[in-house]
Design a protein around this motif. Structure first.
Motif, PDB file in Angstrom:
ATOM      1  N   ASP A  39       0.812  -1.216   0.000  1.00  9.36           N
ATOM      2  CA  ASP A  39       0.000   0.000   0.000  1.00  9.36           C
ATOM      3  C   ASP A  39       0.852   1.275   0.000  1.00  9.36           C
ATOM      4  OD1 ASP A  39       0.989   0.184   2.570  1.00  9.36           O
ATOM      5  OD2 ASP A  39      -0.956  -0.059   3.567  1.00  9.36           O
ATOM      6  N   GLY A  40       2.177   1.117   0.042  1.00 12.05           N
ATOM      7  CA  GLY A  40       3.078   2.255  -0.035  1.00 12.05           C
ATOM      8  C   GLY A  40       3.218   3.069   1.227  1.00 12.05           C
ATOM      9  N   ARG A  41       2.564   2.667   2.316  1.00  8.29           N
ATOM     10  CA  ARG A  41       2.595   3.483   3.534  1.00  8.29           C
ATOM     11  C   ARG A  41       3.737   3.118   4.472  1.00  8.29           C
ATOM     12  NH1 ARG A  41      -3.249   3.563   6.172  1.00  8.29           N
ATOM     13  NH2 ARG A  41      -2.946   1.306   6.029  1.00  8.29           N
ATOM     14  N   LEU A  42       4.268   1.929   4.353  1.00  6.45           N
ATOM     15  CA  LEU A  42       5.365   1.487   5.200  1.00  6.45           C
ATOM     16  C   LEU A  42       6.590   1.139   4.356  1.00  6.45           C
ATOM     17  CD1 LEU A  42       3.635  -0.919   7.754  1.00  6.45           C
ATOM     18  CD2 LEU A  42       4.417   1.421   8.165  1.00  6.45           C
ATOM     19  N   VAL A  43       7.752   1.337   4.978  1.00  5.69           N
ATOM     20  CA  VAL A  43       9.018   0.941   4.377  1.00  5.69           C
ATOM     21  C   VAL A  43       9.713   0.000   5.362  1.00  5.69           C
ATOM     22  CG1 VAL A  43      11.252   1.725   3.531  1.00  5.69           C
ATOM     23  CG2 VAL A  43       9.224   3.136   3.165  1.00  5.69           C
ATOM     24  N   ALA A  44      10.288  -1.084   4.852  1.00  2.40           N
ATOM     25  CA  ALA A  44      11.076  -1.998   5.684  1.00  2.40           C
ATOM     26  C   ALA A  44      12.533  -1.913   5.259  1.00  2.40           C
ATOM     27  CB  ALA A  44      10.569  -3.431   5.544  1.00  2.40           C
ATOM     28  N   SER A  45      13.425  -1.821   6.231  1.00  4.20           N
ATOM     29  CA  SER A  45      14.853  -1.836   5.938  1.00  4.20           C
ATOM     30  C   SER A  45      15.514  -2.918   6.772  1.00  4.20           C
ATOM     31  CB  SER A  45      15.487  -0.473   6.217  1.00  4.20           C
ATOM     32  OG  SER A  45      15.297  -0.092   7.579  1.00  4.20           O
ATOM     33  N   ALA A  46      16.495  -3.597   6.186  1.00  2.39           N
ATOM     34  CA  ALA A  46      17.188  -4.692   6.862  1.00  2.39           C
ATOM     35  C   ALA A  46      18.669  -4.388   6.930  1.00  2.39           C
ATOM     36  CB  ALA A  46      16.950  -6.001   6.116  1.00  2.39           C
ATOM     37  N   SER A  47      19.267  -4.702   8.078  1.00  3.71           N
ATOM     38  CA  SER A  47      20.647  -4.307   8.333  1.00  3.71           C
ATOM     39  C   SER A  47      21.441  -5.444   8.952  1.00  3.71           C
ATOM     40  CB  SER A  47      20.662  -3.098   9.275  1.00  3.71           C
ATOM     41  OG  SER A  47      21.945  -2.841   9.792  1.00  3.71           O
ATOM     42  N   GLU A  48      22.773  -5.287   8.885  1.00  3.21           N
ATOM     43  CA  GLU A  48      23.656  -6.245   9.542  1.00  3.21           C
ATOM     44  C   GLU A  48      23.608  -6.104  11.060  1.00  3.21           C
ATOM     45  OE1 GLU A  48      27.754  -5.679   8.540  1.00  3.21           O
ATOM     46  OE2 GLU A  48      27.766  -3.569   9.136  1.00  3.21           O
ATOM     47  N   ASP A  49      22.895  -5.098  11.591  1.00  2.16           N
ATOM     48  CA  ASP A  49      22.737  -4.988  13.039  1.00  2.16           C
ATOM     49  C   ASP A  49      21.710  -5.984  13.574  1.00  2.16           C
ATOM     50  OD1 ASP A  49      20.251  -3.921  12.396  1.00  2.16           O
ATOM     51  OD2 ASP A  49      20.662  -1.928  13.193  1.00  2.16           O
ATOM     52  N   GLN A  50      21.272  -6.896  12.701  1.00  4.01           N
ATOM     53  CA  GLN A  50      20.327  -7.959  13.052  1.00  4.01           C
ATOM     54  C   GLN A  50      18.933  -7.425  13.394  1.00  4.01           C
ATOM     55  OE1 GLN A  50      23.434 -10.049  15.726  1.00  4.01           O
ATOM     56  NE2 GLN A  50      22.213 -11.704  14.882  1.00  4.01           N
ATOM     57  N   THR A  51      18.554  -6.339  12.727  1.00  5.10           N
ATOM     58  CA  THR A  51      17.199  -5.831  12.867  1.00  5.10           C
ATOM     59  C   THR A  51      16.596  -5.548  11.504  1.00  5.10           C
ATOM     60  OG1 THR A  51      17.723  -3.448  12.949  1.00  5.10           O
ATOM     61  CG2 THR A  51      17.826  -4.666  15.029  1.00  5.10           C
ATOM     62  N   VAL A  52      15.272  -5.674  11.460  1.00  4.22           N
ATOM     63  CA  VAL A  52      14.471  -5.120  10.377  1.00  4.22           C
ATOM     64  C   VAL A  52      13.644  -4.011  11.004  1.00  4.22           C
ATOM     65  CG1 VAL A  52      12.625  -5.542   8.722  1.00  4.22           C
ATOM     66  CG2 VAL A  52      14.355  -7.299   9.120  1.00  4.22           C
ATOM     67  N   ARG A  53      13.671  -2.849  10.414  1.00 10.43           N
ATOM     68  CA  ARG A  53      12.933  -1.712  10.966  1.00 10.43           C
ATOM     69  C   ARG A  53      11.828  -1.307  10.003  1.00 10.43           C
ATOM     70  NH1 ARG A  53      16.401   0.735  15.344  1.00 10.43           N
ATOM     71  NH2 ARG A  53      18.207  -0.657  15.395  1.00 10.43           N
ATOM     72  N   LEU A  54      10.653  -1.040  10.593  1.00 13.91           N
ATOM     73  CA  LEU A  54       9.481  -0.649   9.832  1.00 13.91           C
ATOM     74  C   LEU A  54       9.232   0.834  10.054  1.00 13.91           C
ATOM     75  CD1 LEU A  54       7.302  -3.711  10.790  1.00 13.91           C
ATOM     76  CD2 LEU A  54       8.494  -3.359   8.643  1.00 13.91           C
ATOM     77  N   TRP A  55       9.101   1.577   8.951  1.00 13.68           N
ATOM     78  CA  TRP A  55       9.024   3.026   8.998  1.00 13.68           C
ATOM     79  C   TRP A  55       7.718   3.509   8.384  1.00 13.68           C
ATOM     80  CZ3 TRP A  55      13.570   4.881  11.174  1.00 13.68           C
ATOM     81  CH2 TRP A  55      14.693   4.037  11.099  1.00 13.68           C
ATOM     82  N   ASP A  56       7.161   4.560   8.965  1.00 17.11           N
ATOM     83  CA  ASP A  56       6.000   5.224   8.388  1.00 17.11           C
ATOM     84  C   ASP A  56       6.502   6.207   7.337  1.00 17.11           C
ATOM     85  OD1 ASP A  56       4.013   7.558   8.202  1.00 17.11           O
ATOM     86  OD2 ASP A  56       2.865   6.090   9.339  1.00 17.11           O
ATOM     87  N   LEU A  57       6.083   6.036   6.075  1.00 16.80           N
ATOM     88  CA  LEU A  57       6.611   6.864   5.005  1.00 16.80           C
ATOM     89  C   LEU A  57       6.176   8.323   5.141  1.00 16.80           C
ATOM     90  CD1 LEU A  57       8.303   6.881   2.443  1.00 16.80           C
ATOM     91  CD2 LEU A  57       6.234   6.374   1.142  1.00 16.80           C
ATOM     92  N   ALA A  58       4.992   8.557   5.673  1.00 16.69           N
ATOM     93  CA  ALA A  58       4.494   9.935   5.791  1.00 16.69           C
ATOM     94  C   ALA A  58       5.252  10.721   6.854  1.00 16.69           C
ATOM     95  CB  ALA A  58       3.001   9.929   6.098  1.00 16.69           C
ATOM     96  N   SER A  59       5.459  10.114   8.031  1.00 19.10           N
ATOM     97  CA  SER A  59       6.103  10.826   9.138  1.00 19.10           C
ATOM     98  C   SER A  59       7.598  10.552   9.236  1.00 19.10           C
ATOM     99  CB  SER A  59       5.443  10.424  10.463  1.00 19.10           C
ATOM    100  OG  SER A  59       5.698   9.049  10.752  1.00 19.10           O
ATOM    101  N   LEU A  60       8.069   9.499   8.559  1.00 22.87           N
ATOM    102  CA  LEU A  60       9.455   9.027   8.616  1.00 22.87           C
ATOM    103  C   LEU A  60       9.806   8.467   9.993  1.00 22.87           C
ATOM    104  CD1 LEU A  60      11.344  11.813   6.596  1.00 22.87           C
ATOM    105  CD2 LEU A  60      10.161   9.770   5.757  1.00 22.87           C
ATOM    106  N   ASP A  61       8.805   8.195  10.819  1.00 21.33           N
ATOM    107  CA  ASP A  61       9.026   7.638  12.147  1.00 21.33           C
ATOM    108  C   ASP A  61       9.177   6.121  12.082  1.00 21.33           C
ATOM    109  OD1 ASP A  61       8.822  10.126  13.369  1.00 21.33           O
ATOM    110  OD2 ASP A  61       6.655   9.935  13.643  1.00 21.33           O
ATOM    111  N   GLU A  62      10.003   5.585  12.990  1.00 21.44           N
ATOM    112  CA  GLU A  62      10.128   4.136  13.111  1.00 21.44           C
ATOM    113  C   GLU A  62       8.893   3.591  13.813  1.00 21.44           C
ATOM    114  OE1 GLU A  62      12.853   0.996  15.584  1.00 21.44           O
ATOM    115  OE2 GLU A  62      13.906   2.656  14.585  1.00 21.44           O
ATOM    116  N   ARG A  63       8.219   2.641  13.167  1.00 23.33           N
ATOM    117  CA  ARG A  63       7.020   2.052  13.736  1.00 23.33           C
ATOM    118  C   ARG A  63       7.335   0.844  14.608  1.00 23.33           C
ATOM    119  NH1 ARG A  63       2.288   2.515  10.657  1.00 23.33           N
ATOM    120  NH2 ARG A  63       1.439   0.933  12.054  1.00 23.33           N
ATOM    121  N   ARG A  64       8.306   0.068  14.184  1.00 18.93           N
ATOM    122  CA  ARG A  64       8.636  -1.130  14.950  1.00 18.93           C
ATOM    123  C   ARG A  64      10.009  -1.648  14.552  1.00 18.93           C
ATOM    124  NH1 ARG A  64       5.058  -6.728  15.547  1.00 18.93           N
ATOM    125  NH2 ARG A  64       6.084  -7.459  17.433  1.00 18.93           N
ATOM    126  N   ARG A  65      10.678  -2.269  15.512  1.00 17.22           N
ATOM    127  CA  ARG A  65      11.953  -2.930  15.250  1.00 17.22           C
ATOM    128  C   ARG A  65      11.781  -4.417  15.460  1.00 17.22           C
ATOM    129  NH1 ARG A  65      17.074  -2.220  19.087  1.00 17.22           N
ATOM    130  NH2 ARG A  65      16.622  -4.357  19.723  1.00 17.22           N
TER     131      ARG A  65
END
Length: 266
Positions: A182-208
């Protein structure tokens, strides 16, 4: 068979492209049970670092060490076209929804938008001062995201090439990025062993979301319906780790400790 280094799956889930350290990319049909090989291409210059499949599944791309992008029809991988897109390694590829334009990003820290028919440069985004390890385009084709070596995710407006924000929080290199359907969330994956979910409108982290994989290569988050799958791509491993969140991605959520990641110099 070489070490698996890049994987891309068509939006409809019907086919996949897998590249390896020897510069070979195999195409598989995912219809029915198991994997049915459709063919293979070989990219000059060695290791394939990036692969992408257009939304329709009618065009695929691979790129790697030499900065060359190879385009081909997954149903006819024996017919290929290629062009030079960079003087350095390309780590990320992403098609716009029409399949007529393709983003590339890599070691030189610049994201580039290409016309896949004319194989001409349309826009450049950056430089960002850090290697680009992954790229993704929003479902409506208006925003491009790049996962960077410094751990951030940079966003741009596709049409204007103007910066649209940064996602900050990873404590290690960000290897991959993906947009929700739906284009509202972005997921990023890192070598820090986390996937972070971001709100595209506010750029806030929603969940780790912590995951158990000590990453020394590439990891790829993939949205699947109401869930999120994490696919490690390293030493012939490709398996989902996180999936089936219900409700899908609530704000907040428990965050556990992440172990210190291993580092590789690429």
């Amino acid at each position: 068979e070489g070490e698996l280094t890049a994987v891309a799956v068509a939006a409809d889930g019907r086919l996949a492209v897998a590249g390896d350290a020897a510069g070979n990319a195999a195409v598989f049909s995912l219809r029915g049970a198991g994997l049915a090989p459709l063919g293979q291409v070989s990219l000059p210059g060695g290791r394939i670092w990036a692969a992408a499949v257009s939304q329709s599944g009618g065009l695929a791309a691979v790129a790697g060490n030499a900065g060359t992008i190879m385009l081909f029809d997954p149903q006819r991988p024996d017919v290929t076209e290629q062009f030079d897109a960079s003087t350095k390694r390309i780590y990320g590829l992403a098609f716009l929804p029409t399949g007529e334009q393709l983003f590339s990003g890599g070691r030189d820290g610049v994201v580039r938008l290409w016309d896949t028919r004319e194989r001409k440069l349309i826009h450049s985004y950056g430089p960002v001062g850090s290697s680009v390890y992954g790229a993704a385009v929003s479902p409506d084709g208006t925003t491009v995201a790049a996962a960077l070596r410094d751990g951030s995710v940079q966003l741009w407006d596709v049409d204007t090439a103007e910066p649209a924000g940064q996602l900050l929080g990873h404590q290690g290199r960000a290897f991959s990025v993906a947009f929700a359907p739906d284009g509202r969330l972005v997921a990023s994956a890192s070598e820090d062993q986390t996937v972070r979910l971001w709100d595209l409108a506010s750029l806030d982290e929603r969940r780790r979301l912590d995951h158990p994989v000590r990453v020394g290569g590439q990891i790829m988050p993939v949205f699947e319906g109401a869930g999120l799958a994490l696919i490690p791509i390293h030493r012939q491993i490709a398996r989902p780790v996180i999936s089936g969140h219900d409700p899908p991605f609530p704000a907040g959520g428990k965050s556990g400790p992440a172990q210190a990641p291993q580092s590789r110099g690429f």
